[in-house]
Design a protein around this motif. Structure first.
Motif, PDB file in Angstrom:
ATOM      1  N   ARG A 127       2.875  10.126   4.858  1.00 23.00           N
ATOM      2  CA  ARG A 127       2.230  11.160   5.680  1.00 23.00           C
ATOM      3  C   ARG A 127       1.471  12.144   4.803  1.00 23.00           C
ATOM      4  N   ILE A 158      -1.054   9.128  -7.711  1.00 24.86           N
ATOM      5  CA  ILE A 158      -0.123   8.557  -8.690  1.00 24.86           C
ATOM      6  C   ILE A 158       1.145   8.203  -7.924  1.00 24.86           C
ATOM      7  N   ASN A 187      20.079  15.434  -2.103  1.00 22.66           N
ATOM      8  CA  ASN A 187      20.778  14.513  -1.201  1.00 22.66           C
ATOM      9  C   ASN A 187      20.473  13.056  -1.529  1.00 22.66           C
ATOM     10  N   THR A 233       2.282   3.964   3.527  1.00 21.43           N
ATOM     11  CA  THR A 233       1.337   5.024   3.164  1.00 21.43           C
ATOM     12  C   THR A 233       1.817   6.437   3.506  1.00 21.43           C
ATOM     13  N   SER A 251      -3.126   5.348  -3.850  1.00 20.42           N
ATOM     14  CA  SER A 251      -4.364   6.138  -3.881  1.00 20.42           C
ATOM     15  C   SER A 251      -4.281   7.326  -4.839  1.00 20.42           C
ATOM     16  N   ALA A 302      13.447   5.891   3.760  1.00 20.89           N
ATOM     17  CA  ALA A 302      12.195   5.227   3.356  1.00 20.89           C
ATOM     18  C   ALA A 302      12.511   4.026   2.467  1.00 20.89           C
ATOM     19  N   GLN A 344       3.287  17.428   9.028  1.00 22.21           N
ATOM     20  CA  GLN A 344       2.646  16.257   8.427  1.00 22.21           C
ATOM     21  C   GLN A 344       2.067  15.359   9.516  1.00 22.21           C
ATOM     22  N   LEU A 377       5.503  11.879  -1.627  1.00 17.45           N
ATOM     23  CA  LEU A 377       5.818  13.272  -1.279  1.00 17.45           C
ATOM     24  C   LEU A 377       6.901  13.862  -2.176  1.00 17.45           C
ATOM     25  N   LEU A 421       0.862  -1.191   0.000  1.00 17.67           N
ATOM     26  CA  LEU A 421       0.000   0.000   0.000  1.00 17.67           C
ATOM     27  C   LEU A 421       0.889   1.228   0.000  1.00 17.67           C
ATOM     28  N   GLY A 422       0.810   2.023  -1.079  1.00 20.53           N
ATOM     29  CA  GLY A 422       1.615   3.247  -1.162  1.00 20.53           C
ATOM     30  C   GLY A 422       2.729   3.101  -2.174  1.00 20.53           C
ATOM     31  N   GLU A 468       9.562  26.742   0.372  1.00 24.74           N
ATOM     32  CA  GLU A 468       8.497  26.882  -0.633  1.00 24.74           C
ATOM     33  C   GLU A 468       8.260  28.359  -0.947  1.00 24.74           C
ATOM     34  N   GLY A 491       8.935   3.176   5.696  1.00 26.29           N
ATOM     35  CA  GLY A 491       8.992   4.586   5.311  1.00 26.29           C
ATOM     36  C   GLY A 491       8.480   5.527   6.387  1.00 26.29           C
TER      37      GLY A 491
HETATM   38  C1  LIG Z   1       8.488  19.598   1.645  1.00 22.93           C
HETATM   39  C2  LIG Z   1       9.295  18.328   1.744  1.00 22.93           C
HETATM   40  C3  LIG Z   1      10.557  18.274   1.166  1.00 22.93           C
HETATM   41  C4  LIG Z   1      11.335  17.119   1.279  1.00 22.93           C
HETATM   42  N1  LIG Z   1      12.586  17.100   0.719  1.00 22.93           N
HETATM   43  C5  LIG Z   1      13.347  15.988   0.822  1.00 22.93           C
HETATM   44  C6  LIG Z   1      14.650  15.939   0.224  1.00 22.93           C
HETATM   45  O1  LIG Z   1      15.114  16.909  -0.389  1.00 22.93           O
HETATM   46  N2  LIG Z   1      15.372  14.785   0.355  1.00 22.93           N
HETATM   47  C7  LIG Z   1      14.898  13.689   1.043  1.00 22.93           C
HETATM   48  O2  LIG Z   1      15.598  12.678   1.112  1.00 22.93           O
HETATM   49  N3  LIG Z   1      13.665  13.708   1.608  1.00 22.93           N
HETATM   50  C8  LIG Z   1      12.886  14.824   1.519  1.00 22.93           C
HETATM   51  N4  LIG Z   1      11.645  14.845   2.092  1.00 22.93           N
HETATM   52  C9  LIG Z   1      11.168  13.626   2.789  1.00 22.93           C
HETATM   53  C10 LIG Z   1      10.723  12.552   1.791  1.00 22.93           C
HETATM   54  O3  LIG Z   1       9.843  13.139   0.834  1.00 22.93           O
HETATM   55  C11 LIG Z   1      10.001  11.429   2.539  1.00 22.93           C
HETATM   56  O4  LIG Z   1      10.825  10.957   3.589  1.00 22.93           O
HETATM   57  C12 LIG Z   1       9.676  10.263   1.606  1.00 22.93           C
HETATM   58  O5  LIG Z   1       8.862  10.689   0.529  1.00 22.93           O
HETATM   59  C13 LIG Z   1       8.940   9.162   2.366  1.00 22.93           C
HETATM   60  O6  LIG Z   1       8.606   8.145   1.476  1.00 22.93           O
HETATM   61  P1  LIG Z   1       7.378   7.152   1.801  1.00 22.93           P
HETATM   62  O7  LIG Z   1       7.296   6.241   0.647  1.00 22.93           O
HETATM   63  O8  LIG Z   1       7.524   6.602   3.140  1.00 22.93           O
HETATM   64  O9  LIG Z   1       6.090   8.096   1.887  1.00 22.93           O
HETATM   65  P2  LIG Z   1       5.441   9.070   0.804  1.00 22.93           P
HETATM   66  O10 LIG Z   1       6.446   9.668  -0.077  1.00 22.93           O
HETATM   67  O11 LIG Z   1       4.557   9.961   1.604  1.00 22.93           O
HETATM   68  O12 LIG Z   1       4.541   8.082  -0.072  1.00 22.93           O
HETATM   69  C14 LIG Z   1       3.400   7.455   0.470  1.00 22.93           C
HETATM   70  C15 LIG Z   1       2.463   7.093  -0.666  1.00 22.93           C
HETATM   71  O13 LIG Z   1       1.360   6.362  -0.133  1.00 22.93           O
HETATM   72  C16 LIG Z   1       0.166   6.777  -0.763  1.00 22.93           C
HETATM   73  N5  LIG Z   1      -0.964   6.462   0.109  1.00 22.93           N
HETATM   74  C17 LIG Z   1      -1.349   7.087   1.248  1.00 22.93           C
HETATM   75  N6  LIG Z   1      -2.438   6.484   1.767  1.00 22.93           N
HETATM   76  C18 LIG Z   1      -2.745   5.448   0.951  1.00 22.93           C
HETATM   77  C19 LIG Z   1      -3.760   4.462   0.939  1.00 22.93           C
HETATM   78  N7  LIG Z   1      -4.700   4.409   1.877  1.00 22.93           N
HETATM   79  N8  LIG Z   1      -3.794   3.550  -0.072  1.00 22.93           N
HETATM   80  C20 LIG Z   1      -2.846   3.609  -1.047  1.00 22.93           C
HETATM   81  N9  LIG Z   1      -1.861   4.516  -1.095  1.00 22.93           N
HETATM   82  C21 LIG Z   1      -1.799   5.433  -0.112  1.00 22.93           C
HETATM   83  C22 LIG Z   1       0.379   8.266  -0.961  1.00 22.93           C
HETATM   84  O14 LIG Z   1      -0.450   8.785  -1.994  1.00 22.93           O
HETATM   85  C23 LIG Z   1       1.863   8.320  -1.352  1.00 22.93           C
HETATM   86  O15 LIG Z   1       2.050   8.202  -2.751  1.00 22.93           O
HETATM   87  C24 LIG Z   1      10.838  15.980   1.990  1.00 22.93           C
HETATM   88  C25 LIG Z   1       9.558  16.036   2.554  1.00 22.93           C
HETATM   89  C26 LIG Z   1       8.787  17.198   2.446  1.00 22.93           C
HETATM   90  C27 LIG Z   1       7.413  17.233   3.064  1.00 22.93           C
END
Ligand SMILES: Cc1cc2nc3c(=O)[nH]c(=O)nc-3n(C[C@H](O)[C@H](O)[C@H](O)COP(=O)(O)OP(=O)(O)OC[C@H]3O[C@@H](n4cnc5c(N)ncnc54)[C@H](O)[C@@H]3O)c2cc1C
Length: 314
Positions: free
Chosen positions: A115, A39, A52, A113, A37, A290, A241, A43, A12-13, A157, A277
């Motif tokens: 944040r 594309i 990085n 999933t 949920s 992650a 978040q 994040l 999921l995610g 931003e 993640g």
């Molecule tokens: C403004 C900002 C800038 C950042 N810049 C950096 C950077 O420069 N370098 C860096 O290393 N990190 C950066 N980060 C952190 C990085 O983006 C996150 O640590 C990383 O994206 C986490 O990955 P993830 O897969 O755990 O979660 P996410 O990237 O949040 O992906 C989770 C996915 O799950 C999906 N989802 C949620 N609920 C459901 C559901 N019920 N069913 C199906 N799908 C679902 C979401 O749509 C999403 O696509 C930044 C974060 C932010 C907020």
């Protein structure tokens, strides 16, 4: 679609954690599907430049995730985008995932999933309230934008929006000081030709909407209580978040903040359910961390699936 689709692993995610998990699961020969949920990309899709991620000194966030998706596609991994999971049943040896498109069963599930942004709570709502400058900032070229929040994201931003031609930025922080790096604060307030102003101890109490269009925001000083209304065309909210845990918060153990508690192999409190993640309880939330979680979760899931299948056929 009412028939059930059987998989070894459902992820999921489709952010960095889910995509890394998918690559490892496919290479371990698990029949895998990623349910997303939105594309794929998570994040990172809304991060302008990532500086990085080892391999690329500088890369556009969306570009990085496109490359990750290409890798996933090259392994013929099934991915369902814009897929709403309606029900998740995680107890027992076979997990059931009911979506708006059908029912999936799996021996193991990885919860990746991530944040979601904390919303701005105001009595009046407006369409012109956003959480991603890269996605929505261009609509405010030559206009006045209110940025809510005083951390690194808010300042980064705001700087991005100035770079694309937003005419004026007002930034407000509820606490008595900003939390962004001092160099970023200086860049915004001292090097922006007077286009940016900021106020601490200030919160947004309401929005002014006329004929469906945002025209202003009501600001209140948190110490004196004094209120004033400023004209703005758009609002960008960066209040932090919160974990996307609605689907499973009553089924697995979470910490007080709602993040999944896992052991070092990403096992959750339920057998065959893994967390990966940003959704996990952890100290550092980055793309690489992650992906590391996703890798470990997939390898642990592979072992779990193999053991389950061996015990069934014994
Ligand atoms: C403004 C900002 C800038 C950042 N810049 C950096 C950077 O420069 N370098 C860096 O290393 N990190 C950066 N980060 C952190 C990085 O983006 C996150 O640590 C990383 O994206 C986490 O990955 P993830 O897969 O755990 O979660 P996410 O990237 O949040 O992906 C989770 C996915 O799950 C999906 N989802 C949620 N609920 C459901 C559901 N019920 N069913 C199906 N799908 C679902 C979401 O749509 C999403 O696509 C930044 C974060 C932010 C907020």
């Amino acid at each position: 679609m009412s028939e059930e689709h059987a998989y070894d692993l459902v992820i999921l995610g489709g952010g960095p954690a889910g995509m890394a998990a998918a690559i490892y699961a496919a290479r371990a020969n698990l029949k895998t599907i990623v349910l997303e949920s939105n594309i794929t990309g998570g994040l990172v899709n809304s991060t302008y430049i990532v500086e990085n991620f080892p391999t690329y000194p500088e890369i556009h966030g969306m570009k990085l995730m496109e490359k990750m998706r290409e890798h996933v596609d090259s392994l013929n991994i099934e991915v369902e985008e814009i897929c709403e999971v309606e029900k998740l049943e995680l107890e027992g040896p076979i997990k059931r995932i009911t979506t708006d498109g059908g029912v999936y069963t799996a021996v193991a599930v990885i919860l990746a999933t991530g944040r979601k942004p904390i919303p701005l709570e105001t009595p009046t709502e407006a369409e012109q309230v956003h959480w991603c400058a890269i996605c929505d900032g261009m609509a405010y070229k030559d206009k006045h934008v209110l940025v809510v929040g005083g951390g690194n994201s808010a300042f980064d931003e705001a700087l991005y929006m100035l770079s694309i031609g937003i005419a004026r930025i007002t930034l407000v922080e509820m606490m008595p000081r900003y939390f962004a790096a001092p160099s970023t604060q200086e860049q915004l307030f001292k090097c922006s030709d007077g286009k940016a102003e900021g106020f601490t101890s200030t919160k947004v109490t309401d929005l002014v909407v006329e004929d469906g269009k945002l025209t202003g925001a009501v600001l209140q000083h948190t110490e004196t209580g004094e209120e004033r209304t400023i004209p703005v065309d758009g609002v960008f909210v960066f209040l932090g978040q919160s974990p996307n845990n609605d689907l499973f918060k009553d089924q697995i153990e979470l910490n007080a903040q709602g993040y999944i508690k896992t052991d070092r192999d990403m096992n959750t409190s339920l057998p065959g359910v893994f967390g990966a993640g940003d959704i996990n309880e952890k100290s550092y939330r980055q793309i690489t961390t992650a992906m590391a979680d996703g890798t470990i979760a997939a390898l642990a899931a592979q072992r779990y699936v193999r053991e389950q299948k061996a015990s069934c056929s014994a």
